[in-house]
Structures are given as structure tokens and as C-alpha cells.
Design an enzyme around this catalytic site. Structure first.
Site, mmCIF file in Angstrom:
data_model
loop_
_atom_site.group_PDB
_atom_site.id
_atom_site.type_symbol
_atom_site.label_atom_id
_atom_site.label_comp_id
_atom_site.label_asym_id
_atom_site.label_seq_id
_atom_site.Cartn_x
_atom_site.Cartn_y
_atom_site.Cartn_z
ATOM 1 N N HIS A 172 0.831 -1.208 0.000
ATOM 2 C CA HIS A 172 0.000 0.000 0.000
ATOM 3 C C HIS A 172 0.860 1.251 0.000
ATOM 4 O O HIS A 172 0.617 2.202 -0.742
ATOM 5 C CB HIS A 172 -0.948 0.002 1.198
ATOM 6 C CG HIS A 172 -2.064 0.974 1.046
ATOM 7 N ND1 HIS A 172 -2.119 2.150 1.729
ATOM 8 C CD2 HIS A 172 -3.151 0.952 0.230
ATOM 9 C CE1 HIS A 172 -3.211 2.819 1.360
ATOM 10 N NE2 HIS A 172 -3.845 2.111 0.452
ATOM 11 N N HIS A 195 -4.759 6.730 -5.366
ATOM 12 C CA HIS A 195 -5.881 7.336 -4.635
ATOM 13 C C HIS A 195 -6.334 8.621 -5.317
ATOM 14 O O HIS A 195 -5.588 9.222 -6.065
ATOM 15 C CB HIS A 195 -5.482 7.625 -3.183
ATOM 16 C CG HIS A 195 -5.140 6.379 -2.443
ATOM 17 N ND1 HIS A 195 -3.849 5.937 -2.318
ATOM 18 C CD2 HIS A 195 -5.924 5.437 -1.868
ATOM 19 C CE1 HIS A 195 -3.841 4.786 -1.660
ATOM 20 N NE2 HIS A 195 -5.092 4.446 -1.382
ATOM 21 N N HIS A 204 -7.160 -1.627 -5.497
ATOM 22 C CA HIS A 204 -7.441 -2.321 -4.238
ATOM 23 C C HIS A 204 -8.101 -3.674 -4.479
ATOM 24 O O HIS A 204 -7.921 -4.597 -3.696
ATOM 25 C CB HIS A 204 -8.272 -1.425 -3.313
ATOM 26 C CG HIS A 204 -7.513 -0.223 -2.816
ATOM 27 N ND1 HIS A 204 -7.440 0.954 -3.537
ATOM 28 C CD2 HIS A 204 -6.760 -0.027 -1.702
ATOM 29 C CE1 HIS A 204 -6.687 1.821 -2.864
ATOM 30 N NE2 HIS A 204 -6.263 1.258 -1.745
ATOM 31 N N HIS A 342 -15.109 5.762 2.990
ATOM 32 C CA HIS A 342 -13.824 5.054 3.046
ATOM 33 C C HIS A 342 -12.798 5.822 3.882
ATOM 34 O O HIS A 342 -12.126 5.248 4.740
ATOM 35 C CB HIS A 342 -13.319 4.804 1.616
ATOM 36 C CG HIS A 342 -11.848 4.600 1.516
ATOM 37 N ND1 HIS A 342 -10.975 5.599 1.121
ATOM 38 C CD2 HIS A 342 -11.070 3.521 1.792
ATOM 39 C CE1 HIS A 342 -9.740 5.136 1.153
ATOM 40 N NE2 HIS A 342 -9.764 3.880 1.556
ATOM 41 N N HIS A 346 -10.979 4.761 7.710
ATOM 42 C CA HIS A 346 -9.531 4.776 7.955
ATOM 43 C C HIS A 346 -9.181 5.548 9.219
ATOM 44 O O HIS A 346 -8.511 5.022 10.118
ATOM 45 C CB HIS A 346 -8.797 5.434 6.777
ATOM 46 C CG HIS A 346 -8.327 4.476 5.742
ATOM 47 N ND1 HIS A 346 -7.175 3.746 5.881
ATOM 48 C CD2 HIS A 346 -8.841 4.137 4.536
ATOM 49 C CE1 HIS A 346 -7.002 2.986 4.802
ATOM 50 N NE2 HIS A 346 -8.014 3.204 3.965
ATOM 51 N N PHE A 363 -2.028 6.562 5.066
ATOM 52 C CA PHE A 363 -1.929 5.591 3.976
ATOM 53 C C PHE A 363 -0.617 4.812 3.980
ATOM 54 O O PHE A 363 -0.566 3.670 3.564
ATOM 55 C CB PHE A 363 -2.120 6.270 2.624
ATOM 56 C CG PHE A 363 -3.570 6.467 2.253
ATOM 57 C CD1 PHE A 363 -4.554 5.618 2.724
ATOM 58 C CD2 PHE A 363 -3.946 7.499 1.407
ATOM 59 C CE1 PHE A 363 -5.890 5.787 2.373
ATOM 60 C CE2 PHE A 363 -5.277 7.675 1.045
ATOM 61 C CZ PHE A 363 -6.256 6.829 1.526
ATOM 62 N N HIS A 376 -11.456 -2.769 3.009
ATOM 63 C CA HIS A 376 -11.431 -2.732 1.553
ATOM 64 C C HIS A 376 -12.201 -3.876 0.912
ATOM 65 O O HIS A 376 -12.633 -3.758 -0.239
ATOM 66 C CB HIS A 376 -9.995 -2.625 1.039
ATOM 67 C CG HIS A 376 -9.572 -1.195 0.974
ATOM 68 N ND1 HIS A 376 -9.881 -0.384 -0.092
ATOM 69 C CD2 HIS A 376 -8.950 -0.417 1.887
ATOM 70 C CE1 HIS A 376 -9.434 0.841 0.154
ATOM 71 N NE2 HIS A 376 -8.871 0.856 1.344
HETATM 72 CU CU1 C2O Z 1 -5.409 2.639 -0.542
HETATM 73 CU CU2 C2O Z 1 -8.180 2.647 1.972
HETATM 74 O O1 C2O Z 1 -6.763 3.024 0.783
#
Ligand code: C2O
Length: 604
Positions: A172, A195, A204, A342, A346, A363, A376
Site C-alpha cells: 500500500h 488514490h 485495491h 472510506h 480509515h 496511507f 477494503h
Molecule cells: Cu489505498 Cu483505503 O486506501
């Protein structure tokens, strides 16, 4: 195509949040919300929801089937370059995580092992049996034990093994924090960024595809399906308890006393104030958690409704985001789910006491928490559901998107190159999702003030968009009148084009959580306008991440659907819309380069 039981539109009207395991009631973790538990099973999700407009929603779903193959127009995609990631992985450089790397507990060395350097094209294997991804809150103890064992074995692999927990976590960071460069015409130094653009969903999906296959192979179960954290359902609106449960669960290989810290799914960098039974706030992320739980659940459901339907129905660019486009930053839009729920999940999980909100709240480190993959898995499910909601909800069809590629090590430690074009059919990829009720289909917002004429009344008091100086700063609430391209649009017009509010080239400091809300025709009457009001157009939330180093400036755009809002507010004849931008967090240095309303052609 997988079937997600869209026909089961719930019509119940009471509230309950079930106790799903003994842990739920015994938990000693601090929580700011109190929700009564009941011994309910998963057969019913009962919520108090606004019931008006149900007809329209059913109509929306019903109409979907009438549309033929989509002939899709992309908004703002000037495309002339492939997105190729990366040619040779030995060209990978340590990621520039955008802050002092000494503070980065997970490290900034994100490059993969180079036992192989040039990837071979990946061929999807023949599917004999579909893996079924189950809802995380519904797993049997046996399934949890199997999942824990797989993660345990992944963690026991030597770090340099490309299947190891550490290498999986690094992926990631590499694709997000500037480890790879790609070639684009006139932009030889362009970093790959998955992103805030149309690479978000496919990248993802592939990432989880291999992660799931690796876990399955480590426990010799080729049918292992990665659970999904169904935060879109009231039953799933808290951190999956198995992530913090005492281990063994049971563990036949150990005689240690049960302890969450031995649980392979445990991560030491999480926000302890947000452990079960705290209810997630799908709009606010780290600032949430202080609301009455019924109100919070309703707001969460409306957030999902807005991002899945109100902002993005038949509007693929609004759902996916647009292709990366360094030549025209004003044309870039981040997808609705990505910059919405989303982001909130996070930062809600990440630990605000850590310098960089590790793990989930940044991230560069998010891939080190098993919660990331569960989050995800549901993001991936949202993509699949969006595809099935409406026949016009089709995936991008431009060549640059279809041919965009990524490189991963597969479960046999082979370096493979995968393409977006091969990830659009999940059954072809060998998996599907266990169905969960889509309670949010019912969660359309309600107007606070109908026919308020607030825009007309504000003329002379509030500046028009052509009278303000751009870029406009977001260090305080901004009110502006924006002219509409058309008024009183007919049903036919609305089918052909969606009226959308665009906030272009939003620049912000990417080192911190950044968020602002967008209100439409909001009447200042001392009452807070929340997500369940039609006046709440949406929010734009960004998980901290970096490309620049030092004070890192990021840029992206966003778009919100106005058609439904203006109908509900009885403002379809208004010449102007009153837009209110409310900074929430990290907006001190943020600016917006342009604000406009456009009619966006819809897929037909
Ligand atoms: Cu690459 Cu939830 O992000």
C-alpha cells in the site's frame, strides 16, 4: 454476475442493534455511545428511517433494467497516456512519506523484494469453486479460527518473503507514497498514485485478490474468502470484534491464557476509544462518536445512500473518480465512496495518539492492520453492488483505464502484471460476497426547509461565484451563490444529465486529516444540518498521505449530485444555489480553485 438480493428492500420501522457475541456485552472498553442490545439474529435490520420517497427509490432500481448497454461519457477525462505501474520493480525508490521518516514507526522502505524484477502478465486461473467472502460480523468461531490461523502463518513467514505480513503491508505504501514512477507524456517524474482517481477501485481489488489467495494457500484452503467489514449495515457499524478478541479463539496450538495481544488480528496502533461497542461515524472519522446511536446509524446509512446513489447513479466518473490527469488538475474528481465513507473508516480506526495516526489513519501504514483488508473487502463489495444497482452503472471503458496495470507477487511468489480490464468481473476472478441487507437503500435524506427561497433572498447579501476571488480559502465557513445552467428541468432532461456541483482543484495539506462539508440552500436557523437533511450535500475527507515531503500540498476535486436535493427542497425553479462550505478538520491552509454547477451527461 453475483446476486446481491437487491429485491429484499426492507420496510421495517424499529431499531435494534444485536449483541453478536459474548464480547459485545462484556466489553470493558470505553464507549461514548449507548445502544441497547437485543438477542436478535441477522434476519432483520430494523431502523427508524424516513419512509417518504420509497417509491422513487424503487423506481430507480426498477428502471435500471430498462436501460441497454451503456454508452458512457466520461466527465473531464482528457486521456492520452497509459497508466503503467511499474516497468521494473528494481526502479522502486524508498517512499517519500511526506513527514520526518524517523517518526514513521512502520518505516518508509516500501519496495518489494527483487527476487524477480520483471513481471509476467497474469492469467486468471480457471474457477472451479467460488470463494465466498463472508460478512465479518457473522463469522462462525471456526471461520474466525481459520482466518486467524492464516494471518498467523502470514506473520510467521520471513520478512523477505513477498507473501509475508510485512511485505503485504508495504504494498500500500509503495503504490501510495511515491515509490514508483510512471511515464506520462511531458511528465517523466510522475509518481504512481492509486488514490483520488479512477485507479482506486481496481488497484485495491487486485491487492485484496492476491492477499486472499495467499491466506488461502497458507492454510491449504483454496476456497478461503476474505471477510468484509459491512460498515454499511447497522450490524457492522463497529470494529469487527474478532480483531480485538482474546486469543486463543480457540487456539489448539497454544496453552497461553486468552489475551487480545496474542490474537494475530490484533494491531497495537488503533484508537482505543473506538473499540467495540463504539459505533462508527461514517462521515466524521476520528471526530465522531459522540452521538446518540440511533441518530448515528441513520446518518451512516444516508452517507452510504448519498455516495452510492444520489451522487453517482449512472455517473461512473462520480463513483470511480476520473483518470489521473497532470495536464488538467481542475478536471480531476475523486470517487464518492473513496473521499467519503472510506476515508472516515480509515481515520476512525487509526490511533490519534501516534504521530502519523498509525496504522489505519495514514496511507503509508494502513496495510499493516488486518482491519485495512476487511474495510477494503467492503469497498470492493460497494463497487460490485453499484454495478448491480442500475444497468447504467458501468465501469470505465476508456483504454487508459482498461490498460492500466499493477504488479504484485502472487501466492506462488511469482511477480505478475495485472490489468484493470481483467478485474471487472469478480466471478471470473473466482469470488463473490455473502449477501447482506442493503438497509441504506431506504435512507434517502429529508428536507429541513422546503421552498425556502434562500438563494433568492441571499442575493445582495452573499457574493456570487463570479464576484469572489479564487482560489478561495477554507480557513472559515464560505458562503457563495452559484448560478445553475438550467432551471425546472424535465424528467427527460434529468434522465439525460445529472446536475452536479463541482469543487475543483482543492489544495490541502496532505500530512493531516482534512475534511470539509458542503451544504446546499442551508437556512441559518441555529439548528445543525446533519447528513440526514437534504441540505447536506456531502463531505470531502482525506486520509493523511504524502508525496511531497515537508509541508505537502495535495490536490483533488469533488462533485456532489444536486438533482435530488433541489427536488426535495422544492428549489427546482431557483436561478441560484446557495452553497455553504464548512471546514471541519485540517482546512487551515486549504483552498478551492473553482466552484461551478454543470450538467453531466449520464450513461444511457
Ligand atoms: Cu489505498 Cu483505503 O486506501
Amino acid at each position: 454476475m453475483a446476486s446481491l438480493s437487491l429485491s429484499a428492500v426492507p420496510t421495517t420501522t424499529t431499531t435494534s442493534l444485536s449483541s453478536r457475541s459474548p464480547l459485545f456485552s462484556k466489553s470493558t472498553h470505553r464507549s461514548k455511545v449507548s445502544c441497547k442490545s437485543s438477542a436478535d439474529d441477522h434476519s432483520e435490520n430494523k431502523l427508524i428511517l424516513p419512509m417518504q420517497n420509497v417509491d422513487r427509490r424503487n423506481m430507480l432500481l426498477g428502471l435500471g433494467g430498462l436501460y441497454g448497454a451503456a454508452n458512457l461519457t466520461n466527465i473531464g477525462s482528457a486521456l492520452a497516456y497509459p497508466i503503467t505501474a511499474p516497468e521494473n520493480i528494481s526502479n522502486c525508490v524508498p517512499a517519500d512519506v511526506g513527514f520526518n521518516t524517523e517518526d514513521a514507526v512502520r518505516g518508509s522502505a516500501c519496495c518489494p523484494p527483487t527476487t524477480q524484477t520483471t513481471a509476467v502478465p497474469y492469467v486468471l486461473p480457471e474457477v472451479t469453486e467460488l470463494r465466498v467472502r463472508p460478512a465479518a460480523d457473522r463469522l462462525t468461531p471456526e471461520y474466525i479460527a481459520k482466518y486467524q490461523l492464516a494471518i498467523k502463518r502470514m506473520k510467521e513467514l520471513p520478512d523477505e518473503d513477498p507473501r509475508s505480513w510485512k511485505q503485504q503491508g508495504k504494498i500500500h505504501c509503495a503504490y501510495c507514497n511515491g515509490a514508483y514512477t510512471q511515464y506520462m507524456n511531458g511528465h517523466p517524474e510522475l509518481k504512481i498514485q492509486v488514490h483520488n482517481n479512477s485507479l482506486f477501485f481496481p488497484f485495491h481489488r487486485w491487492y485484496l485478490y492476491f492477499y486472499e489467495r495467499i491466506l488461502g494457500s497458507l492454510i491449504e484452503d483454496p476456497t478461503f474468502g476474505l471477510p468484509y467489514w459491512n460498515w454499511d449495515n447497522p450490524k457492522g457499524m463497529l470494529l469487527p470484534e474478532m480483531l480485538e478478541a482474546p486469543y486463543p479463539h480457540p487456539d489448539p496450538e497454544s496453552n497461553r491464557p486468552p489475551n487480545p495481544r496474542y490474537n494475530p488480528l490484533f494491531d497495537p496502533y488503533r484508537n482505543v476509544a473506538h473499540l467495540p461497542p463504539a459505533i462508527i461515524d461514517l462521515d466524521r472519522g476520528n471526530a465522531g462518536g459522540d452521538k446518540d446511536c440511533v441518530a448515528q446509524i441513520s446518518e451512516n446509512l444516508t452517507a452510504v445512500y448519498d455516495q452510492m446513489i444520489a451522487d453517482s447513479a449512472a455517473n461512473p466518473d462520480a463513483f470511480f473518480g476520473t483518470n489521473p490527469n497532470p495536464d488538467d488538475p481542475k478536471a480531476i474528481v475523486a470517487g464518492s465512496i473513496e473521499s467519503g465513507v472510506h476515508s472516515a473508516v480509515h481515520v476512525w480506526v487509526g490511533n490519534p495518539r501516534m504521530t502519523n495516526n498509525e496504522d489505519m489513519g495514514n496511507f503509508y501504514s494502513a496495510g499493516y492492520d488486518p482491519a485495512f483488508y476487511l474495510l477494503h473487502s467492503n469497498v470492493d463489495r460497494m463497487w460490485q453492488i453499484w454495478n448491480e444497482l442500475d444497468a447504467r452503472n458501468v465501469n470505465p471503458s476508456n483504454d487508459d483505464w482498461l490498460n492500466a496495470s499493477f504488479v504484485f507477487y502472487d501466492e506462488n511468489q511469482n511477480l505478475v502484471r495485472v490489468y484493470n480490464r481483467d478485474c471487472v468481473d469478480i466471478e471470473r476472478m473466482g469470488y463473490t460476497f455473502e449477501p447482506s441487507r442493503l438497509t441504506w437503500l431506504q435512507a434517502r435524506s429529508m428536507p429541513r426547509n422546503k421552498a425556502s427561497n434562500i438563494a433568492a433572498k441571499s442575493v445582495g447579501v452573499v457574493k456570487k461565484v463570479e464576484e469572489i476571488e479564487f482560489p478561495v480559502k477554507l480557513d472559515q465557513t464560505v458562503k457563495v451563490l452559484v448560478k445553475r445552467p438550467a432551471t425546472n428541468r424535465s424528467a427527460d432532461d434529468k434522465k439525460k444529465a445529472s446536475e452536479m456541483l463541482f469543487l475543483e482543484e482543492i489544495k490541502y495539506n496532505g500530512e493531516q486529516f482534512f475534511q470539509f462539508d458542503v451544504l446546499v440552500n442551508d437556512v441559518d436557523d441555529g439548528i445543525e444540518t446533519t447528513r440526514v437533511s437534504s441540505e447536506f450535500a456531502g463531505t470531502f475527507a482525506q486520509v493523511p498521505h504524502g508525496l511531497g515531503g515537508g509541508h505537502m500540498l495535495m490536490s483533488s476535486g469533488t462533485a456532489f449530485g444536486l438533482t435530488q436535493i433541489l427536488e426535495d427542497l422544492e428549489a427546482e425553479g431557483d436561478e441560484y444555489v446557495l452553497v455553504t462550505l464548512v471546514p471541519r478538520e485540517g482546512a487551515e491552509d486549504a483552498t478551492i480553485s473553482n466552484i461551478k454547477i454543470k450538467l453531466v451527461p449520464l450513461a444511457n
